[in-house]
Motif scaffolding. Structure first.
Motif, mmCIF file in Angstrom:
data_model
loop_
_atom_site.group_PDB
_atom_site.id
_atom_site.type_symbol
_atom_site.label_atom_id
_atom_site.label_comp_id
_atom_site.label_asym_id
_atom_site.label_seq_id
_atom_site.Cartn_x
_atom_site.Cartn_y
_atom_site.Cartn_z
ATOM 1 N N ILE A 202 -75.748 -31.915 -27.600
ATOM 2 C CA ILE A 202 -74.776 -32.981 -27.340
ATOM 3 C C ILE A 202 -74.986 -34.179 -28.266
ATOM 4 O O ILE A 202 -74.308 -35.202 -28.133
ATOM 5 N N GLY A 203 -75.935 -34.058 -29.196
ATOM 6 C CA GLY A 203 -76.162 -35.116 -30.166
ATOM 7 C C GLY A 203 -76.914 -36.309 -29.637
ATOM 8 O O GLY A 203 -76.816 -37.409 -30.194
ATOM 9 N N ALA A 204 -77.696 -36.130 -28.555
ATOM 10 C CA ALA A 204 -78.459 -37.235 -27.980
ATOM 11 C C ALA A 204 -79.770 -37.415 -28.733
ATOM 12 O O ALA A 204 -80.427 -36.445 -29.100
ATOM 13 N N LYS A 205 -80.156 -38.663 -28.941
ATOM 14 C CA LYS A 205 -81.383 -38.980 -29.655
ATOM 15 C C LYS A 205 -82.445 -39.502 -28.695
ATOM 16 O O LYS A 205 -82.160 -39.846 -27.552
ATOM 17 N N GLY A 206 -83.672 -39.570 -29.183
ATOM 18 C CA GLY A 206 -84.751 -40.138 -28.393
ATOM 19 C C GLY A 206 -85.774 -39.095 -27.990
ATOM 20 O O GLY A 206 -85.464 -37.899 -27.887
ATOM 21 N N PRO A 207 -87.008 -39.532 -27.722
ATOM 22 C CA PRO A 207 -88.078 -38.594 -27.356
ATOM 23 C C PRO A 207 -87.888 -37.985 -25.969
ATOM 24 O O PRO A 207 -87.357 -38.625 -25.052
ATOM 25 N N ILE A 208 -88.312 -36.735 -25.837
ATOM 26 C CA ILE A 208 -88.305 -36.033 -24.551
ATOM 27 C C ILE A 208 -89.749 -35.685 -24.241
ATOM 28 O O ILE A 208 -90.371 -34.891 -24.957
ATOM 29 N N LEU A 209 -90.276 -36.292 -23.208
ATOM 30 C CA LEU A 209 -91.694 -36.188 -22.896
ATOM 31 C C LEU A 209 -91.923 -35.296 -21.689
ATOM 32 O O LEU A 209 -91.271 -35.446 -20.652
ATOM 33 N N GLU A 210 -92.867 -34.371 -21.825
ATOM 34 C CA GLU A 210 -93.223 -33.444 -20.746
ATOM 35 C C GLU A 210 -94.314 -34.085 -19.887
ATOM 36 O O GLU A 210 -95.368 -34.479 -20.388
#
Length: 249
Positions: A202-210
């Motif tokens: 979907i073109g979303a930016k930013g870190p994805i943290l587990e």
């Protein structure tokens, strides 16, 4: 045949309704938008009159065990009571793989739902399924804080919601089956990888943290407790195919 679908406007419910109508069944949706309140039972008796089966895929958005149990105990009892009065011969409920092995939070309500249905007055079928592909989308929406998204550390074997809908309608077309084989997707995936793939689509930016969740539920998410056993059936749509469809949209 006439089929009522509780929660027929939700993630799985809309697929159940679509599949049933494609197969020529007469479908009634049980939801507040159609004048039925599952928590109070208002409008329920009239809506299910003459039904051959009721498929319950209603859900509640909570991680509280107390609220989940209250919702599923109340709505299930209301459905079963109305079905008994109306003479409905088949009640079907959608549950979650691992709810009996990890009865924490939301899963506690699903375990209670299974208990109420199994002990209830209406012949039943309880289908357990793994998380849907759409679960990654839901997590992305719920756990995004500014540009950062937090994802619980977990292993999943996601299944297409459409395939769950197809299986439920097929089961409704048959006789009550008790606990048929669980339904899971074709591959094991880390939830963080699923959410990252969705965000990219979907073109979303930013870190994805587990993030590992604490307690027994967090452990169950990490150690495979909520994965299907060897006797489970498997859907065919891979998560990557679902993400590709999201990207095209």
């Amino acid at each position: 045949m006439r089929i009522a679908v509780a929660g027929g406007t939700g993630t799985v419910g809309r697929h159940v309704v679509a599949v049933a109508r494609e197969r020529g069944h007469d479908v009634v949706i049980l939801s507040r938008s159609t004048g039925v309140d599952l928590m109070t039972g208002s409008g329920l008796a009239r809506a299910i009159d003459g039904m051959a089966a009721v498929i319950d895929v209603a859900s509640v958005s909570t991680q509280s065990a107390k609220k989940s149990i209250e919702f599923y105990e109340t709505t299930t009892n209301n459905l079963l009571s109305a079905e008994k009065t109306a003479g409905v011969p088949h009640h079907l409920a959608l549950s979650i793989v691992g709810s009996d092995r990890a009865p924490f939070g939301y899963y506690a309500g699903k375990q209670r739902q299974e208990q109420v249905v199994s002990a209830g007055p209406v012949p039943c079928t309880i289908l357990r399924a793994t998380q849907f592909h759409e679960f990654a989308q839901q997590l992305f929406g719920q756990m995004r804080f500014g540009a950062i998204t937090l994802v619980p550390k977990m292993i999943s074997q996601p299944v297409a919601a459409r395939e769950v809908g197809e299986r439920l309608v097929t089961l409704a077309e048959g006789q009550p089956a008790g606990r048929p084989a669980d339904l899971a997707g074709p591959e094991e995936l880390r939830m963080a990888h699923m959410v990252r793939a969705y965000a990219e689509a979907i073109g979303a930016k930013g870190p994805i943290l587990e993030v590992p969740l604490p307690g027994g539920f967090g452990k169950a998410l990490r150690d495979g407790t909520i994965l299907p056993g060897p006797s489970a059936d498997h859907g065919v749509q891979r998560y990557a195919d679902w993400v590709a469809a999201v990207r095209r949209r």
